[in-house]
Design an enzyme around this catalytic site. Sequence first.
Site, PDB file in Angstrom:
ATOM      1  N   LYS A 194     -50.536  33.471   5.209  1.00 28.74           N
ATOM      2  CA  LYS A 194     -50.326  34.677   5.995  1.00 28.74           C
ATOM      3  C   LYS A 194     -51.678  35.335   6.217  1.00 28.74           C
ATOM      4  CE  LYS A 194     -45.812  34.883   6.346  1.00 28.74           C
ATOM      5  NZ  LYS A 194     -45.121  34.961   7.635  1.00 28.74           N
ATOM      6  N   LYS A 250     -49.057  27.120   4.420  1.00 28.59           N
ATOM      7  CA  LYS A 250     -49.227  28.144   5.464  1.00 28.59           C
ATOM      8  C   LYS A 250     -49.716  29.422   4.819  1.00 28.59           C
ATOM      9  CE  LYS A 250     -45.675  30.929   7.656  1.00 28.59           C
ATOM     10  NZ  LYS A 250     -44.360  30.862   8.323  1.00 28.59           N
ATOM     11  N   LYS A 299     -35.728  29.620  13.355  1.00 28.65           N
ATOM     12  CA  LYS A 299     -35.057  30.283  12.238  1.00 28.65           C
ATOM     13  C   LYS A 299     -33.630  30.529  12.669  1.00 28.65           C
ATOM     14  CE  LYS A 299     -39.100  32.580  10.291  1.00 28.65           C
ATOM     15  NZ  LYS A 299     -39.885  33.829  10.286  1.00 28.65           N
ATOM     16  N   GLY A 345     -38.605  30.231   7.281  1.00 30.08           N
ATOM     17  CA  GLY A 345     -37.842  30.831   6.195  1.00 30.08           C
ATOM     18  C   GLY A 345     -37.882  32.346   6.278  1.00 30.08           C
ATOM     19  N   ASP A 366     -50.256  32.190   9.713  1.00 32.32           N
ATOM     20  CA  ASP A 366     -49.202  32.967  10.379  1.00 32.32           C
ATOM     21  C   ASP A 366     -49.626  34.426  10.412  1.00 32.32           C
ATOM     22  OD1 ASP A 366     -46.902  34.117  11.381  1.00 32.32           O
ATOM     23  OD2 ASP A 366     -45.572  33.373   9.794  1.00 32.32           O
ATOM     24  N   SER A 419     -45.069  28.949   2.405  1.00 34.61           N
ATOM     25  CA  SER A 419     -45.682  30.077   3.094  1.00 34.61           C
ATOM     26  C   SER A 419     -46.226  31.016   2.026  1.00 34.61           C
ATOM     27  CB  SER A 419     -44.605  30.777   3.935  1.00 34.61           C
ATOM     28  OG  SER A 419     -45.086  31.996   4.438  1.00 34.61           O
ATOM     29  N   ASP A 479     -42.901  32.102  16.766  1.00 33.88           N
ATOM     30  CA  ASP A 479     -41.818  32.445  15.836  1.00 33.88           C
ATOM     31  C   ASP A 479     -41.077  33.635  16.446  1.00 33.88           C
ATOM     32  OD1 ASP A 479     -40.309  33.595  13.766  1.00 33.88           O
ATOM     33  OD2 ASP A 479     -41.819  33.382  12.217  1.00 33.88           O
ATOM     34  N   GLU A 510     -49.567  30.583  13.922  1.00 35.30           N
ATOM     35  CA  GLU A 510     -48.210  31.044  14.224  1.00 35.30           C
ATOM     36  C   GLU A 510     -48.226  32.498  14.665  1.00 35.30           C
ATOM     37  OE1 GLU A 510     -45.660  30.115  10.917  1.00 35.30           O
ATOM     38  OE2 GLU A 510     -44.050  31.406  11.638  1.00 35.30           O
TER      39      GLU A 510
HETATM   40  O1  OSB Z   1     -42.983  34.780   9.674  1.00 36.10           O
HETATM   41  O2  OSB Z   1     -42.250  33.082   8.668  1.00 36.10           O
HETATM   42  C1  OSB Z   1     -42.385  34.308   8.720  1.00 36.10           C
HETATM   43  C2  OSB Z   1     -40.944  35.887   5.551  1.00 36.10           C
HETATM   44  C3  OSB Z   1     -40.390  37.038   6.070  1.00 36.10           C
HETATM   45  C4  OSB Z   1     -40.538  37.310   7.410  1.00 36.10           C
HETATM   46  C5  OSB Z   1     -41.212  36.417   8.243  1.00 36.10           C
HETATM   47  C6  OSB Z   1     -41.740  35.255   7.740  1.00 36.10           C
HETATM   48  C7  OSB Z   1     -41.614  34.992   6.356  1.00 36.10           C
HETATM   49  C8  OSB Z   1     -42.206  33.830   5.702  1.00 36.10           C
HETATM   50  C9  OSB Z   1     -41.582  33.397   4.398  1.00 36.10           C
HETATM   51  O3  OSB Z   1     -43.179  33.249   6.097  1.00 36.10           O
HETATM   52  C10 OSB Z   1     -41.051  32.029   4.457  1.00 36.10           C
HETATM   53  C11 OSB Z   1     -40.239  31.731   3.220  1.00 36.10           C
HETATM   54  O4  OSB Z   1     -40.822  31.262   2.250  1.00 36.10           O
HETATM   55  O5  OSB Z   1     -39.000  31.988   3.223  1.00 36.10           O
HETATM   56 MG    MG Z   2     -43.673  33.348  11.075  1.00 36.10          MG
END
Ligand code: OSB
Ligand code: MG
Length: 392
Positions: A181, A179, A280, A308, A206, A153, A256, A231
């Site tokens: 952001k 992925k 999660k 994550g 995402d 991510s 999510d 996402e």
């Molecule tokens: O939406 O998946 C998410 C991190 C913090 C809060 C939300 C998210 C995330 C990540 C990081 O996408 C994923 C990771 O590398 O741990």
């Molecule tokens: Mg997410």
Amino acid sequence: MLHKEFFTNSKVVKSWSLMKLESIVLREIHMRLKSPFETSFGTVQQRRILLVEVIADGASGWGEVTAGETPAYNAETTDTAWHVISDFVAPYLIGKRLSAATEFPGLVTQIRGHEMAKSGIENALWDCEAQLKGVPLHKLVGGTMEEIASGVSLGIRETPQSLVQRVEEELRGGYQRIKLKIKPGKDYEFVAAVRKAFPRIQLSVDANSAYTIEDAAHLKKFDEFELLMIEQPLNWDDIHAHSKLQSQMKTAICLDECIYNARHALTAIELKACRIINIKLGRVSGHTEARLVQQLCREHGVPVWCGGMLESGIGRAHNIAMSTLPGFTLPGDVSASHRYWEEDIIEPVVEVTAKGTIRVPKAPGLGYAVRRDLVDTLTVRTNHWEAQRAAS
Ligand code: OSB
Ligand code: MG
């Protein structure tokens, strides 16, 4: 502030038991990410992570609370979890006997929400149970895989060019899915640049709830990028709006933030609000509910993958165990320790193979050793509960 009278109708714990909860230690550790991570809801670098250690019948099990420092991803924070564990969960649980970690959710049904706080405790119990039974945690939860598929991510970047460069580096590391952001103003051009540079990779985005249904026309333009999924584009608590958007988009929506439990997952599936779900552990309150969400999605042909929360090695090890369940058919966001930390708190650290997989450890429990000295060094506060020795 203790609230002993709070729990009035919890299930009676069976007299036979595997685990007597002798001691619970809650600590806050501070860990600095190697680089800041930007999402649509903010930027984080200094993590304030809660770790839970439970000692039951001599076994020491670890869990991690995955709440953020601010209530921006969901309603919980490091401090709300500290409060709920310290004032409600730990004082109630200490000295109790459980025959399995799956009994824990039934004991805390009177606590509404606070899934991440509960998950920190529940997952520590799973680690204890696996150790006491002499099996690796992934086997105890019902996992079937020996290797899991790993993706990354990537946080929001200043320019599309710098993002393309990051993607290239991660692909060289072998990761199977990238992925990105996104947020309004930092979306279309960024994705277009990455897709142009890498026409065939598995790519997803995402939004962390940054858009509204009024943005449907804008979001539909993302269909041209052949994404694996988009996402959580809309509000964190709005399954209905996602169902309206999914009916207009070719790209699969993955939920999510909206999914806290198997009932939410069923609602989303029946309303056709998504075609993929990200699980999660913290968001769904631990391994017990995560298994139910996974099972439900499997029955409905909805693929799941492990999200994550910028975890330390302990949360990461729990994520690896969960990702071995049969419904986890897409690469997750669980990646190598060194992407996040100069030094992780487990041994060995989590590593990714050249083909973008993580090998699941075979030792009993989490399968990684906790580096106690390092944890002690990183600890900024602790709370401690001991069972009375003569307790029944
Ligand atoms: O939406 O998946 C998410 C991190 C913090 C809060 C939300 C998210 C995330 C990540 C990081 O996408 C994923 C990771 O590398 O741990
Ligand atoms: Mg997410």
